[in-house]
Scaffold this motif. Structure first.
Motif, PDB file in Angstrom:
ATOM      1  N   PRO A 109       0.837  -1.209   0.000  1.00  0.00           N
ATOM      2  CA  PRO A 109       0.000   0.000   0.000  1.00  0.00           C
ATOM      3  C   PRO A 109       0.871   1.258   0.000  1.00  0.00           C
ATOM      4  O   PRO A 109       1.951   1.276   0.614  1.00  0.00           O
ATOM      5  N   ALA A 110       0.404   2.296  -0.688  1.00  0.00           N
ATOM      6  CA  ALA A 110       1.215   3.508  -0.881  1.00  0.00           C
ATOM      7  C   ALA A 110       1.675   4.104   0.448  1.00  0.00           C
ATOM      8  O   ALA A 110       2.783   4.628   0.542  1.00  0.00           O
ATOM      9  N   ASP A 111       0.830   4.022   1.485  1.00  0.00           N
ATOM     10  CA  ASP A 111       1.193   4.691   2.741  1.00  0.00           C
ATOM     11  C   ASP A 111       1.790   3.716   3.766  1.00  0.00           C
ATOM     12  O   ASP A 111       1.930   4.068   4.936  1.00  0.00           O
ATOM     13  N   ALA A 112       2.140   2.495   3.342  1.00  0.00           N
ATOM     14  CA  ALA A 112       2.706   1.537   4.315  1.00  0.00           C
ATOM     15  C   ALA A 112       4.075   2.042   4.763  1.00  0.00           C
ATOM     16  O   ALA A 112       4.883   2.470   3.943  1.00  0.00           O
ATOM     17  N   GLU A 113       4.321   1.998   6.053  1.00  0.00           N
ATOM     18  CA  GLU A 113       5.619   2.444   6.573  1.00  0.00           C
ATOM     19  C   GLU A 113       6.639   1.348   6.305  1.00  0.00           C
ATOM     20  O   GLU A 113       6.462   0.221   6.787  1.00  0.00           O
ATOM     21  N   PRO A 114       7.730   1.646   5.573  1.00  0.00           N
ATOM     22  CA  PRO A 114       8.684   0.585   5.253  1.00  0.00           C
ATOM     23  C   PRO A 114       9.185  -0.128   6.513  1.00  0.00           C
ATOM     24  O   PRO A 114       9.557   0.523   7.483  1.00  0.00           O
ATOM     25  N   GLY A 115       9.139  -1.449   6.479  1.00  0.00           N
ATOM     26  CA  GLY A 115       9.679  -2.244   7.586  1.00  0.00           C
ATOM     27  C   GLY A 115       8.729  -2.456   8.755  1.00  0.00           C
ATOM     28  O   GLY A 115       9.025  -3.231   9.653  1.00  0.00           O
ATOM     29  N   TRP A 116       7.568  -1.812   8.724  1.00  0.00           N
ATOM     30  CA  TRP A 116       6.657  -1.955   9.870  1.00  0.00           C
ATOM     31  C   TRP A 116       5.515  -2.911   9.570  1.00  0.00           C
ATOM     32  O   TRP A 116       4.941  -2.891   8.486  1.00  0.00           O
ATOM     33  N   PHE A 117       5.216  -3.738  10.550  1.00  0.00           N
ATOM     34  CA  PHE A 117       4.054  -4.628  10.533  1.00  0.00           C
ATOM     35  C   PHE A 117       2.922  -3.813  11.144  1.00  0.00           C
ATOM     36  O   PHE A 117       2.996  -3.435  12.313  1.00  0.00           O
ATOM     37  N   SER A 118       1.900  -3.480  10.334  1.00  0.00           N
ATOM     38  CA  SER A 118       0.818  -2.668  10.897  1.00  0.00           C
ATOM     39  C   SER A 118      -0.413  -3.538  11.102  1.00  0.00           C
ATOM     40  O   SER A 118      -0.754  -4.369  10.254  1.00  0.00           O
ATOM     41  N   LEU A 119      -1.054  -3.362  12.243  1.00  0.00           N
ATOM     42  CA  LEU A 119      -2.184  -4.219  12.602  1.00  0.00           C
ATOM     43  C   LEU A 119      -3.350  -3.367  13.073  1.00  0.00           C
ATOM     44  O   LEU A 119      -3.185  -2.498  13.938  1.00  0.00           O
ATOM     45  N   HIS A 120      -4.519  -3.643  12.490  1.00  0.00           N
ATOM     46  CA  HIS A 120      -5.739  -2.923  12.867  1.00  0.00           C
ATOM     47  C   HIS A 120      -6.755  -3.930  13.409  1.00  0.00           C
ATOM     48  O   HIS A 120      -7.419  -4.626  12.633  1.00  0.00           O
ATOM     49  N   PRO A 121      -6.864  -4.036  14.738  1.00  0.00           N
ATOM     50  CA  PRO A 121      -7.862  -4.958  15.293  1.00  0.00           C
ATOM     51  C   PRO A 121      -9.244  -4.297  15.294  1.00  0.00           C
ATOM     52  O   PRO A 121      -9.444  -3.296  15.977  1.00  0.00           O
ATOM     53  N   ALA A 122     -10.171  -4.820  14.485  1.00  0.00           N
ATOM     54  CA  ALA A 122     -11.538  -4.286  14.421  1.00  0.00           C
ATOM     55  C   ALA A 122     -12.489  -5.338  14.997  1.00  0.00           C
ATOM     56  O   ALA A 122     -12.048  -6.420  15.399  1.00  0.00           O
ATOM     57  N   VAL A 123     -13.779  -5.049  15.012  1.00  0.00           N
ATOM     58  CA  VAL A 123     -14.734  -6.011  15.588  1.00  0.00           C
ATOM     59  C   VAL A 123     -14.783  -7.261  14.696  1.00  0.00           C
ATOM     60  O   VAL A 123     -15.131  -7.182  13.524  1.00  0.00           O
ATOM     61  N   GLY A 124     -14.392  -8.387  15.254  1.00  0.00           N
ATOM     62  CA  GLY A 124     -14.483  -9.671  14.541  1.00  0.00           C
ATOM     63  C   GLY A 124     -13.371  -9.974  13.564  1.00  0.00           C
ATOM     64  O   GLY A 124     -13.281 -11.082  13.044  1.00  0.00           O
ATOM     65  N   VAL A 125     -12.518  -8.995  13.270  1.00  0.00           N
ATOM     66  CA  VAL A 125     -11.446  -9.236  12.301  1.00  0.00           C
ATOM     67  C   VAL A 125     -10.244  -8.326  12.594  1.00  0.00           C
ATOM     68  O   VAL A 125     -10.418  -7.161  12.914  1.00  0.00           O
ATOM     69  N   ALA A 126      -9.053  -8.890  12.523  1.00  0.00           N
ATOM     70  CA  ALA A 126      -7.836  -8.082  12.668  1.00  0.00           C
ATOM     71  C   ALA A 126      -7.142  -8.066  11.311  1.00  0.00           C
ATOM     72  O   ALA A 126      -6.937  -9.120  10.699  1.00  0.00           O
ATOM     73  N   VAL A 127      -6.828  -6.864  10.827  1.00  0.00           N
ATOM     74  CA  VAL A 127      -6.293  -6.695   9.470  1.00  0.00           C
ATOM     75  C   VAL A 127      -4.856  -6.221   9.574  1.00  0.00           C
ATOM     76  O   VAL A 127      -4.586  -5.177  10.163  1.00  0.00           O
ATOM     77  N   GLY A 128      -3.943  -6.977   8.971  1.00  0.00           N
ATOM     78  CA  GLY A 128      -2.542  -6.584   9.073  1.00  0.00           C
ATOM     79  C   GLY A 128      -1.845  -6.553   7.729  1.00  0.00           C
ATOM     80  O   GLY A 128      -2.257  -7.218   6.767  1.00  0.00           O
ATOM     81  N   ILE A 129      -0.795  -5.763   7.664  1.00  0.00           N
ATOM     82  CA  ILE A 129       0.099  -5.715   6.500  1.00  0.00           C
ATOM     83  C   ILE A 129       1.503  -5.897   7.050  1.00  0.00           C
ATOM     84  O   ILE A 129       1.924  -5.170   7.945  1.00  0.00           O
ATOM     85  N   ARG A 130       2.208  -6.882   6.515  1.00  0.00           N
ATOM     86  CA  ARG A 130       3.574  -7.162   6.981  1.00  0.00           C
ATOM     87  C   ARG A 130       4.563  -6.999   5.857  1.00  0.00           C
ATOM     88  O   ARG A 130       4.249  -7.349   4.710  1.00  0.00           O
ATOM     89  N   PRO A 131       5.764  -6.501   6.154  1.00  0.00           N
ATOM     90  CA  PRO A 131       6.745  -6.331   5.088  1.00  0.00           C
ATOM     91  C   PRO A 131       7.104  -7.664   4.419  1.00  0.00           C
ATOM     92  O   PRO A 131       7.051  -8.712   5.061  1.00  0.00           O
ATOM     93  N   ASP A 132       7.468  -7.583   3.146  1.00  0.00           N
ATOM     94  CA  ASP A 132       7.908  -8.742   2.378  1.00  0.00           C
ATOM     95  C   ASP A 132       9.386  -8.524   2.050  1.00  0.00           C
ATOM     96  O   ASP A 132       9.905  -7.416   2.209  1.00  0.00           O
ATOM     97  N   ALA A 133      10.058  -9.572   1.552  1.00  0.00           N
ATOM     98  CA  ALA A 133      11.466  -9.405   1.173  1.00  0.00           C
ATOM     99  C   ALA A 133      11.573  -8.388   0.029  1.00  0.00           C
ATOM    100  O   ALA A 133      12.503  -7.589  -0.021  1.00  0.00           O
TER     101      ALA A 133
END
Ligand SMILES: Cc1cc2nc3c(=O)[nH]c(=O)nc-3n(C[C@H](O)[C@H](O)[C@H](O)COP(=O)(O)OP(=O)(O)OC[C@H]3O[C@@H](n4cnc5c(N)ncnc54)[C@H](O)[C@@H]3O)c2cc1C
Length: 393
Positions: free
Chosen positions: A187-211
């Motif tokens: 995603p354009a606004d993903a912080e390089p190197g950071w695993f971002s996690l959004h815990p919402a009701v019933g679902v937790a959505v995360g984006i993790r860095p790739d190689a």
């Protein structure tokens, strides 16, 4: 020794590599048509990183390791409300010191193995008969073979385990949810190197860095009851994700956009496997087939590697005594298995809030977890009590 390994995942490939290094050429049957890519960062902590080193894989793993800077909790509008930088826990928190994507680790194993094993893709075991001195195997293709040992490394829903031990329902406990991992464009606004996690009701959505910085790994955790109809039906799994991610915020829109085309979609229910014994005669269980603790533990791949190393070590330490080797493997692994199945922080209920109030509480908890006073506790949650050392073979 004629060894048949069912499943060419991390467990099966690590065992094949260990055996090949000691002059045994196993046969590996893998149901998929080719090595399966995919999977997000896997942690190699404690004993598993020692084992990776003893297998001679550390340089290759380090070359492809991920450099995650830490984990950031974000709200629906992607505003960060708590951060856990890796150094906050000295690499012993949610982000481990040594991390590599599951797909890259699999690649490292297969590259090191070369042609040290016979691989048959698109193949699986249809029937087996253990007569005490060997196992007669009929394959789905109609081929037949006789082996001194059959290793079921075919994952959580192991077909080989069902043939030798009985139906999955006897050994599996559903843990109240499901998880999905797949590659998405970063995603354009993903912080390089950071695993971002959004815990919402019933679902937790995360984006993790790739190689590859152009891509990221989506990690979606759902609260969901057991649903056998979802198994083996990727279209139904994707549809469930589509419903649950719609309107959730965080990076859900980018994940939803990538969902139809992603090359390595993986989805499974969160299930723990508890076996009364890892072996039945000359059939033995390795990795998730024998001791899956679910991805919530973050220990599945580490245990697959440790399990393969111990099984290989025992089998080759006393060639000819397969029953003895299997019994010793079970004894050596027992303390590790118990520990590896512990879910840090209370499982799905803690990880995925069940209500708006729980979302607010989870936010407050994230603040507490990152406080100086709570750091030793968090470190302990991820590293557990003193780890037993794995023997050197
Ligand atoms: C594509 C993929 C992505 C994953 N991503 C993650 C992740 O991001 N995070 C995480 O925590 N865990 C993930 N996992 C699970 C993780 O890999 C395991 O928990 C851990 O590595 C233990 O591996 P295993 O080899 O025991 O089982 P698995 O990794 O499940 O491997 C089992 C292998 O056996 C094959 N197989 C299944 N049934 C049969 C059969 N009847 N005959 C022959 N072969 C069969 C499968 O195709 C697979 O290749 C993923 C697994 C896969 C397959």
């Amino acid at each position: 020794m004629q060894v048949l390994i069912s499943g060419g995942g991390i467990a099966g490939n690590a065992l094949a590599l260990g055996l090949a290094a000691r002059g045994i050429r196993p046969t590996v049957v893998e149901r998929a048509a080719a090595p399966r890519p995919g999977g997000q960062a896997v942690d190699l902590r404690g004993q598993s990183s020692a084992v990776v080193e003893r297998m001679g894989l550390l340089p290759a793993v380090r070359e492809r390791r991920l450099h995650e800077r830490g984990m950031a909790y974000v709200d629906a509008r992607r505003r960060v409300y708590a951060r856990m930088p890796a150094e906050m826990f000295d690499g012993a928190g949610p982000v481990a010191e040594l991390e590599i994507t599951r797909g890259d680790l699999n690649d490292v194993l297969l590259t090191a193995l070369g042609d040290g094993a016979e691989y048959r893709y698109g193949e699986s075991i249809a029937a087996l008969h253990d007569d005490g001195s060997g196992v007669d195997v009929t394959f789905a293709s109609g081929l037949y073979g006789r082996y001194d040992l059959v290793v079921a490394a075919d994952g959580l829903h192991s077909g080989t385990r069902a043939l030798a031990f009985g139906p999955e329902e006897r050994f599996a406990t559903h843990l109240g949810g499901a998880m999905s991992f797949f590659t998405v464009p970063t995603p354009a606004d993903a912080e390089p190197g950071w695993f971002s996690l959004h815990p919402a009701v019933g679902v937790a959505v995360g984006i993790r860095p790739d190689a590859d910085p152009a891509t990221a790994k989506a990690i979606v955790t759902l609260r969901a009851p057991a649903d056998p109809a979802l198994r083996g039906d990727p279209a139904a799994q994707r549809e469930l994700l589509r419903q649950r991610l719609t309107g959730v915020g965080g990076h859900a829109p980018e994940i939803l956009a990538a969902l139809p085309e992603t090359p390595d979609f993986y989805f499974d229910e969160l299930v723990r496997v508890d076996m009364p014994s890892l072996s039945a005669g000359r059939v033995t269980l390795l990795g998730d087939a024998g001791y899956c603790g679910s991805p919530l533990t973050g220990m599945g791949t580490a245990m697959a590697v440790v399990g393969a190393y111990v099984l290989c070590g025992e089998l080759t330490a006393a060639p000819g005594d397969i029953p003895g080797a299997l019994a010793r493997t079970e004894r050596v692994l027992a303390p590790h298995l118990e520990r590896a199945k512990q879910v840090p922080g209370g499982g799905i209920r803690a990880m995925v809030p069940g209500s708006k109030t729980a979302v607010r509480l989870a936010r407050a908890a994230a603040g507490v977890m990152t406080s100086r006073a709570a750091r030793p506790l968090v470190r302990r949650m991820f590293t557990g009590a003193d780890e037993a050392a794995v023997p050197v073979y």
